[in-house]
Design a protein around this motif. Structure first.
Motif, short mmCIF file in Angstrom:
data_model
loop_
_atom_site.label_atom_id
_atom_site.label_comp_id
_atom_site.label_asym_id
_atom_site.label_seq_id
_atom_site.Cartn_x
_atom_site.Cartn_y
_atom_site.Cartn_z
N THR A 1 0.54 -1.15 -0.39
CA THR A 1 -0.27 -0.63 -0.06
C THR A 1 0.98 1.51 0.06
O THR A 1 1.87 1.12 0.43
CB THR A 1 -0.78 0.46 1.36
N THR A 2 -0.08 2.10 -0.42
CA THR A 2 0.87 3.59 -0.30
C THR A 2 -0.01 4.57 0.19
O THR A 2 -1.39 4.69 -0.13
CB THR A 2 1.03 4.21 -2.25
N ASN A 3 0.72 5.68 1.21
CA ASN A 3 -0.06 6.40 1.95
C ASN A 3 -0.40 7.49 1.08
O ASN A 3 0.19 8.05 -0.05
CB ASN A 3 0.56 7.22 2.76
N LEU A 4 -2.13 8.15 1.11
CA LEU A 4 -1.63 9.06 -0.11
C LEU A 4 -2.02 10.52 0.83
O LEU A 4 -2.71 11.01 2.54
CB LEU A 4 -3.77 9.28 -0.34
N PRO A 5 -1.52 11.63 0.68
CA PRO A 5 -1.46 13.07 0.87
C PRO A 5 -3.18 13.64 1.39
O PRO A 5 -3.95 13.08 0.65
CB PRO A 5 -1.10 14.27 -0.07
N ALA A 6 -3.82 13.98 2.56
CA ALA A 6 -4.55 14.05 2.71
C ALA A 6 -5.59 15.43 2.54
O ALA A 6 -6.66 14.91 1.75
CB ALA A 6 -4.64 14.50 4.62
N LYS A 7 -4.44 16.21 1.78
CA LYS A 7 -5.24 17.27 1.91
C LYS A 7 -6.02 17.16 0.09
O LYS A 7 -6.97 17.32 -0.11
CB LYS A 7 -4.65 18.66 1.71
N TRP A 8 -5.13 16.33 -0.27
CA TRP A 8 -5.75 16.45 -2.26
C TRP A 8 -6.17 14.87 -2.24
O TRP A 8 -6.81 15.40 -3.16
CB TRP A 8 -3.56 15.79 -3.15
N HIS A 9 -6.00 14.19 -1.58
CA HIS A 9 -6.90 13.12 -1.54
C HIS A 9 -8.47 13.42 -1.54
O HIS A 9 -9.22 12.77 -2.03
CB HIS A 9 -6.94 12.39 -0.59
N ARG A 10 -8.89 14.48 -0.69
CA ARG A 10 -10.25 14.94 -0.23
C ARG A 10 -10.70 15.35 -1.24
O ARG A 10 -12.04 16.18 -1.63
CB ARG A 10 -10.14 15.73 1.04
N GLN A 11 -9.93 16.60 -1.69
CA GLN A 11 -9.66 17.49 -3.16
C GLN A 11 -10.16 16.81 -4.81
O GLN A 11 -11.06 17.15 -5.11
CB GLN A 11 -8.59 18.24 -3.21
N TYR A 12 -9.72 16.07 -4.46
CA TYR A 12 -9.89 14.24 -5.54
C TYR A 12 -11.33 13.92 -5.44
O TYR A 12 -11.61 14.05 -6.34
CB TYR A 12 -8.35 13.54 -5.07
N LEU A 13 -12.28 13.50 -4.09
CA LEU A 13 -13.12 13.23 -4.15
C LEU A 13 -14.01 14.45 -4.27
O LEU A 13 -15.31 14.13 -4.87
CB LEU A 13 -12.86 12.33 -2.60
N VAL A 14 -13.88 15.33 -3.29
CA VAL A 14 -14.68 16.22 -3.23
C VAL A 14 -14.93 17.10 -5.09
O VAL A 14 -15.64 17.00 -5.66
CB VAL A 14 -14.97 17.45 -2.16
N ASP A 15 -14.04 17.63 -5.34
CA ASP A 15 -14.10 18.54 -6.90
C ASP A 15 -14.28 17.21 -7.66
O ASP A 15 -15.11 17.55 -8.86
CB ASP A 15 -12.70 19.16 -6.88
N LEU A 16 -13.87 16.00 -8.06
CA LEU A 16 -13.92 15.00 -9.19
C LEU A 16 -15.28 13.90 -9.36
O LEU A 16 -16.03 14.95 -9.89
CB LEU A 16 -12.79 14.32 -9.35
N TYR A 17 -14.97 13.22 -7.74
CA TYR A 17 -15.76 12.27 -8.04
C TYR A 17 -17.82 13.11 -7.44
O TYR A 17 -18.36 12.35 -7.97
CB TYR A 17 -15.33 11.63 -7.22
N ARG A 18 -16.95 13.77 -6.58
CA ARG A 18 -19.13 13.38 -6.31
C ARG A 18 -19.24 15.24 -6.44
O ARG A 18 -20.04 15.01 -7.93
CB ARG A 18 -18.61 14.73 -4.25
N ASP A 19 -18.20 16.15 -7.72
CA ASP A 19 -19.05 17.49 -7.75
C ASP A 19 -18.79 17.00 -9.23
O ASP A 19 -19.06 18.13 -10.37
CB ASP A 19 -17.91 18.55 -7.16
N ASN A 20 -17.92 16.44 -10.10
CA ASN A 20 -17.34 16.30 -11.68
C ASN A 20 -17.46 17.39 -12.46
O ASN A 20 -18.02 18.06 -13.25
CB ASN A 20 -18.64 15.51 -11.52
N ARG A 21 -16.16 18.08 -11.40
CA ARG A 21 -15.48 19.26 -12.19
C ARG A 21 -15.07 19.66 -13.10
O ARG A 21 -15.02 20.86 -13.61
CB ARG A 21 -15.59 20.58 -10.97
N LEU A 22 -14.38 18.57 -13.56
CA LEU A 22 -13.05 18.51 -14.15
C LEU A 22 -13.38 18.88 -16.05
O LEU A 22 -13.24 18.98 -16.19
CB LEU A 22 -12.56 17.19 -14.09
N VAL A 23 -14.99 18.21 -16.27
CA VAL A 23 -15.50 18.24 -16.97
C VAL A 23 -16.75 19.72 -17.54
O VAL A 23 -16.71 20.03 -18.21
CB VAL A 23 -16.62 16.90 -17.42
N VAL A 24 -16.21 20.71 -16.80
CA VAL A 24 -16.73 21.42 -16.91
C VAL A 24 -15.43 22.97 -16.88
O VAL A 24 -15.02 23.52 -16.26
CB VAL A 24 -17.26 22.53 -15.75
#
Length: 596
Positions: free
Chosen positions: A435-458
């Motif tokens: 396993t690999t540890n993940l930076p907390a701030k970036w991991h949350r940002q990834y989940l919120v901005d991309l997975y939840r809010d789908n902002r990359l395609v806007v």
């Protein structure tokens, strides 16, 4: 071991019921010794834990998944069903086993119930049928609950499926005939060995799929020769040694996902995409991401994009070339798309000759079951688990394992703990557990901005290093690969890249899933792939007109790469790792991939 069992019926019509699940009297002394050793194991484990444990906490609170108006009804009905089931199983003690029905011949195949006793022994046949009835009823009840939106229903169905898998009778020693027979045959040693495996896993806070000592990175895994020629606080850059007299003038930079170790693409010489690409005459560079620690608590989206640009520019400078080919695998492919959009906005798109996306997503509308892990409850839990500034990689591993719990959790609980089997020497499973540890701030940002809010395609909703990005501005030639059975990056989701990129695009559908669909060397002769009209209006249209080819898709890809630029130069000077402007820091695979 005795084969004798109780006989039912009168003297003229008797039925022998196999009963090979009890130890013989001669073995009882040995069983006493086994019990004593087991008690000693557990005592030693308890003492170790009292001194300070490194075991991982629970991955999530299931109650958060049921936080909706229908949860009470669902829980009540589920409880009643399983109470009835337990009562039914308990009643077996008073049943005549010979009167129990056998499993129906048309029952679907289930590897969990492969042992003959699940059909030939009436008691176990009844247990199996009862479990099947109750698990089917549990799933049906979940699907029929009124008043749920699609997201809530998906969470409930996922929880119900995992509950049904967890409660399978195969997962308990006393209701698994294979486990009982193995225990009798080994005079309890199998159970003792399984206990040893279980306590070791509890101590490391992670389910083991293979012997942790079976492989050593750089020794019998990740062994393609090369040098680390550049490093930052976030990544190391590996340059692999050429094996052909001439190489393609345009080099290749590979960005693996930072949620895993890079050597999924370099497991061993027979499976290594890296070694194969080198053999095809490519100058190959690999990014090896650093596993996060507390010093990386402020790492965010921009840092990974800047690292990709830095790697691209480093290779260009070292080899004195204007452009590189780039591969982005999974989440690194998502970021590669953002990197390309930023370069395009800055008028620097020519630095990347072509982009290849391995099972990558940019539009997360159809991202599958992983979208269940982005609600407020789960995000709050992640914040607690990431208090040191990073998320322990074991949590992420448990998340991915839960998506295929029957295969990646309970299968190994039975094999490792109940049957006491030796661990298989399987490099892919070793990588899966590394396993690999993940930076907390970036991991949350990834989940919120991309997975939840789908902002990359806007368009212009997100910025990269201060530059608003629009995927529709990317005109770099793109090769987009998807896995037909991918449960991490579903096919329908990967296809959306075709809708958002503006340049020439080639789509390829590979057999199998997220890993085997990518890591499929030609010599293996496995699986297949489909090619077709990359200008098709929809995925359905592409599939309808696609042609199937047996075997690996890698040769098809290298033909596409050569079609972008077929120029070759001698493999000398800076094309030899460490012989250019960047001197060798250390041998591949480097330090970062070994850090835990």
């Amino acid at each position: 071991m005795s084969d004798a069992g109780p006989k039912n019926g009168d003297n003229s019509d008797t039925t022998d019921v196999p009963f090979s699940f009890m130890p013989s009297p001669d073995d009882m002394q040995h069983w006493t010794s086994v019990i004593g050793r087991a008690q000693q194991m557990m005592l030693e484990y308890a003492q170790t834990q009292a001194e300070g444990t490194n075991g991982a906490a629970a991955l999530f609170d299931p109650a958060k998944w049921l936080d909706n108006p229908a949860s009470q009804l669902w829980a009540e009905q589920t409880s009643k069903m399983w109470e009835q089931g337990v009562a039914f199983w308990t009643s077996l003690a008073t049943l005549n086993p010979a009167m129990a029905p056998a499993a129906p011949a048309e029952a679907p195949k289930d590897r969990r119930f492969a042992d003959p006793d699940w059909t030939q022994n009436p008691a176990f046949a009844l247990i199996r049928q009862t479990y099947g009835l109750l698990s089917d009823q549990l799933l049906a009840t979940t699907r029929q609950l009124p008043g749920l939106d699609d997201a809530a229903r998906a969470k409930l169905e996922f929880a119900a499926k995992n509950m049904a898998d967890a409660l399978a009778p195969t997962n308990l020693a006393l209701t698994n005939p294979e486990v009982l027979k193995r225990a009798v045959e080994t005079r309890g040693e199998s159970l003792l060995k399984g206990l040893k495996h279980m306590l070791a896993d509890l101590a490391r806070g992670q389910l083991s799929h293979v012997d942790p000592d079976a492989f050593e990175v750089g020794v019998n895994i990740a062994t393609t020769p090369g040098k680390v020629i550049h490093e930052t606080e976030l990544y190391q850059l590996i340059h692999y040694a050429p094996t052909t007299p001439d190489v393609l003038a345009v080099p290749l930079v590979i960005f693996p996902p930072w949620i895993n170790r890079f050597y999924i693409l370099d497991l061993n010489p027979a499976k290594s995409f890296v070694a194969w690409a080198v053999e095809q005459g490519l100058s190959v560079f690999m990014v090896s991401w650093k596993s996060a620690d507390a010093s990386m608590k402020d790492i965010v989206w921009d840092d990974y994009i800047a690292a990709q640009v830095d790697a691209i520019d480093t290779v260009r400078d070292v080899l004195d070339v204007p452009a590189v080919h780039a591969i982005g695998y999974c989440v690194a492919g998502t970021t590669l798309a953002a990197t390309l959009a930023m370069l395009s906005a800055k008028g620097a798109a020519e630095r990347v000759k072509s982009a290849t996306f391995f099972t990558a997503q940019v539009d997360f509308e159809h991202a599958g079951e992983l979208k269940m892990f982005v609600d407020d409850g789960y995000l709050a839990l992640l914040e607690q688990l990431s208090a040191p500034g990073y998320l322990d990689g074991r949590y992420m591993a448990a998340t991915f394992n839960s998506l295929r719990g029957r295969d990646l959790i309970w299968n190994y609980v039975v094999s490792n703990y109940l049957l006491g089997n030796d661990y298989p020497p399987f490099d892919l499973l070793y990588w899966n557990g590394d396993t690999t540890n993940l930076p907390a701030k970036w991991h949350r940002q990834y989940l919120v901005d991309l997975y939840r809010d789908n902002r990359l395609v806007v368009p212009n909703s997100l910025s990269a290093c201060g530059t608003p990005i629009d995927l529709g501005k990317i005109k770099t030639p793109a090769f987009i690969q998807a896995g037909r059975e991918d449960h991490i990056a579903p096919l329908a989701s990967v296809w959306r890249l075709m809708d958002h990129l503006a340049g020439p695009k080639t789509f390829l559908l590979a057999g199998s899933g997220h890993i085997a669909g990518v890591v499929n060397p030609p010599a293996a002769g496995k699986y297949q792939y489909w090619t077709g009209d990359s200008n098709a209006a929809s995925l359905d249209d592409f599939v309808a007109g696609a042609s199937e080819t047996k075997g690996s898709w890698w040769p098809h890809w290298i033909e596409w790469i050569r079609a972008q630029d077929s120029a070759e130069i001698p493999a000398k000077g800076a094309r030899i790792p460490g012989k250019g402007a960047k001197k060798a820091i250390e041998d591949a695979p480097g330090r970062y991939v070994k850090q835990r």
